[in-house]
Write a protein that holds these residues in place. Structure first.
Motif, PDB file in Angstrom:
ATOM      1  N   ILE A 103      14.938  -9.296 -22.036  1.00 12.12           N
ATOM      2  CA  ILE A 103      15.443  -8.174 -21.254  1.00 12.12           C
ATOM      3  C   ILE A 103      14.460  -7.017 -21.395  1.00 12.12           C
ATOM      4  CG2 ILE A 103      17.333  -6.517 -20.939  1.00 12.12           C
ATOM      5  CD1 ILE A 103      19.163  -8.577 -22.331  1.00 12.12           C
ATOM      6  N   GLY A 104      14.115  -6.402 -20.278  1.00  8.72           N
ATOM      7  CA  GLY A 104      13.238  -5.241 -20.297  1.00  8.72           C
ATOM      8  C   GLY A 104      14.040  -3.950 -20.327  1.00  8.72           C
ATOM      9  N   HIS A 105      13.616  -3.028 -21.162  1.00  8.49           N
ATOM     10  CA  HIS A 105      14.328  -1.761 -21.325  1.00  8.49           C
ATOM     11  C   HIS A 105      13.386  -0.572 -21.101  1.00  8.49           C
ATOM     12  CE1 HIS A 105      17.879  -3.562 -23.417  1.00  8.49           C
ATOM     13  NE2 HIS A 105      16.973  -4.434 -23.861  1.00  8.49           N
ATOM     14  N   LEU A 106      13.926   0.513 -20.581  1.00  5.91           N
ATOM     15  CA  LEU A 106      13.293   1.824 -20.644  1.00  5.91           C
ATOM     16  C   LEU A 106      14.306   2.745 -21.294  1.00  5.91           C
ATOM     17  CD1 LEU A 106      10.898   3.708 -19.991  1.00  5.91           C
ATOM     18  CD2 LEU A 106      12.021   4.207 -17.805  1.00  5.91           C
ATOM     19  N   PHE A 107      14.051   3.108 -22.549  1.00  5.57           N
ATOM     20  CA  PHE A 107      14.965   3.954 -23.306  1.00  5.57           C
ATOM     21  C   PHE A 107      14.629   5.432 -23.092  1.00  5.57           C
ATOM     22  CE2 PHE A 107      14.722   0.165 -26.282  1.00  5.57           C
ATOM     23  CZ  PHE A 107      15.984  -0.326 -25.956  1.00  5.57           C
ATOM     24  N   VAL A 108      15.659   6.254 -23.017  1.00  5.69           N
ATOM     25  CA  VAL A 108      15.505   7.707 -22.990  1.00  5.69           C
ATOM     26  C   VAL A 108      16.236   8.249 -24.211  1.00  5.69           C
ATOM     27  CG1 VAL A 108      15.763   9.809 -21.633  1.00  5.69           C
ATOM     28  CG2 VAL A 108      15.614   7.596 -20.471  1.00  5.69           C
ATOM     29  N   PHE A 109      15.546   9.040 -25.016  1.00  4.69           N
ATOM     30  CA  PHE A 109      16.179   9.569 -26.223  1.00  4.69           C
ATOM     31  C   PHE A 109      15.688  10.981 -26.506  1.00  4.69           C
ATOM     32  CE2 PHE A 109      12.502   7.047 -27.373  1.00  4.69           C
ATOM     33  CZ  PHE A 109      11.838   7.789 -28.346  1.00  4.69           C
ATOM     34  N   ASN A 110      16.395  11.673 -27.401  1.00  2.87           N
ATOM     35  CA  ASN A 110      16.074  13.062 -27.694  1.00  2.87           C
ATOM     36  C   ASN A 110      15.352  13.209 -29.023  1.00  2.87           C
ATOM     37  OD1 ASN A 110      18.092  12.800 -29.656  1.00  2.87           O
ATOM     38  ND2 ASN A 110      19.628  13.875 -28.444  1.00  2.87           N
ATOM     39  N   GLN A 111      15.117  14.445 -29.424  1.00  2.00           N
ATOM     40  CA  GLN A 111      14.341  14.712 -30.641  1.00  2.00           C
ATOM     41  C   GLN A 111      15.079  14.328 -31.914  1.00  2.00           C
ATOM     42  OE1 GLN A 111      13.546  18.924 -29.674  1.00  2.00           O
ATOM     43  NE2 GLN A 111      11.385  18.416 -29.498  1.00  2.00           N
ATOM     44  N   GLN A 112      16.364  14.069 -31.797  1.00  2.00           N
ATOM     45  CA  GLN A 112      17.140  13.622 -32.960  1.00  2.00           C
ATOM     46  C   GLN A 112      17.201  12.084 -33.042  1.00  2.00           C
ATOM     47  OE1 GLN A 112      18.487  16.235 -30.798  1.00  2.00           O
ATOM     48  NE2 GLN A 112      17.300  17.481 -32.238  1.00  2.00           N
ATOM     49  N   GLY A 113      16.542  11.408 -32.109  1.00  2.00           N
ATOM     50  CA  GLY A 113      16.536   9.948 -32.104  1.00  2.00           C
ATOM     51  C   GLY A 113      17.780   9.336 -31.507  1.00  2.00           C
ATOM     52  N   GLU A 114      18.539  10.132 -30.741  1.00  2.00           N
ATOM     53  CA  GLU A 114      19.784   9.646 -30.142  1.00  2.00           C
ATOM     54  C   GLU A 114      19.506   9.072 -28.748  1.00  2.00           C
ATOM     55  OE1 GLU A 114      22.686  13.006 -32.203  1.00  2.00           O
ATOM     56  OE2 GLU A 114      21.694  13.430 -30.281  1.00  2.00           O
TER      57      GLU A 114
END
Length: 315
Positions: A103-114
């Motif tokens: 499965i291919g993913h594009l993750f979006v996360f913030n400076q807290q690693g969330e």
């Protein structure tokens, strides 16, 4: 009362995430790029890097591939391997291994690693995302079969809506892609970056050339201002003696985007707590007024964002 509190909390969370997506900092991105090439040329094998941060990501990252940063948000492509490809004893139909499954993913996360969003990319046997880049308007992502000389889908993703759009398909494993400016052609590298490609926005191959450098295989590339790009990666070398493991030689390279010739390159010897060179997976360089920051995710599954900094000679 508890149920009412939970409903309000979810609503606030959704509003804050939507606001973050709606305001990607494209102007700051361009300022960073325009400073990158000249600053990068100050780096050498003797450059001292100081670790400034270690942010543990609060989700399974699988096998990270490429990253970019827009404003205060981070975007990282990754492949989740469900069935590992198996090499054939003899090539079959031009392939050296099975397709495997994933499965291919594009993750979006913030400076807290969330984790804020997980965008699924790919189709059928094409599930392996590569290096990614932001052109000031869109994030470009290639998703290929997990084997050389195969096929790829090229997407662009709008960071405001976070919706992917298929742009074209091509007959090779594209391991990384970026755009030459906001309206220019696309530069890409194949499996192991052994071949350089240039495409127009509809997928027509404008040029195809062998990579003359065998120092490292480029994993992730980003624009470094007008006519330049910075690529990162590793090559695995056999170790001496009884140690049967591979030594990861890491590095960074500045290339002329028009000629694809190397203008400056250097080895990177930084390693993670798991023993991986920091340029093994995604890398992103960011300029400040007096320093260069290096963001890296060298480890799989349980990843940390390692942030290093080196001071520049501003005299």
């Amino acid at each position: 009362m508890k149920k009412m509190f939970f409903t309000v909390a979810v609503a606030v969370s959704i509003v804050s995430i939507t606001t973050a997506f709606a305001n990607p900092d494209g102007l700051q991105q361009k300022k960073n790029e325009n400073q990158s090439a000249e600053s990068f040329k100050q780096l050498s094998r003797d450059t001292a890097w100081e670790q400034k941060e270690k942010v543990d990501l609060k989700f399974n990252t699988y096998h990270p591939q490429g990253m970019t940063k827009i404003g205060d948000l981070y975007y990282m492509s990754s492949v989740e391997i469900l069935e590992k490809p198996v090499k054939y004893e003899e090539p079959r139909d031009g392939y050296d291994r099975t397709t495997g499954k994933g499965i291919g993913h594009l993750f979006v996360f913030n400076q807290q690693g969330e984790l804020l969003k997980d965008i699924r990319l790919g189709e059928g046997d094409m599930y392996h995302p590569g290096g990614i880049a932001f052109d000031g308007e869109s994030i470009w992502v290639s998703v290929a079969e997990y084997r050389p000389n195969s096929e790829s889908i090229i997407y662009k993703v709008d960071p405001k809506t976070m919706k992917p759009q298929e742009m074209f398909r091509t007959n090779d494993h594209i391991g990384g892609i970026l755009r030459d400016g906001e309206k220019g052609n696309l530069k890409a590298v194949s499996w192991g970056s052994r071949t350089f490609y240039e495409f127009d926005s509809k997928g027509k191959v404008l040029s195809k050339d062998s990579n003359p450098s065998h120092f490292i295989d480029y994993q992730d590339c980003e624009s470094a201002g007008k006519d330049n790009m910075i690529c990162s990666g590793i090559t695995e070398l056999p170790q001496q003696g009884s140690n049967k493991g591979k030594y990861e030689l890491g590095g960074l390279a500045l290339l002329d985007m028009k000629t694809m010739e190397i203008e400056h390159e250097l080895p990177i010897s930084l390693v993670s707590s798991q023993g991986h060179n920091v340029t093994r997976n995604p890398v992103y360089l960011e300029n400040t007024d007096e320093a260069i920051k290096l963001y890296a995710f060298p480890d799989d599954d349980t990843s940390s964002m390692l942030v290093y900094e080196t001071k520049l000679n501003t005299k």
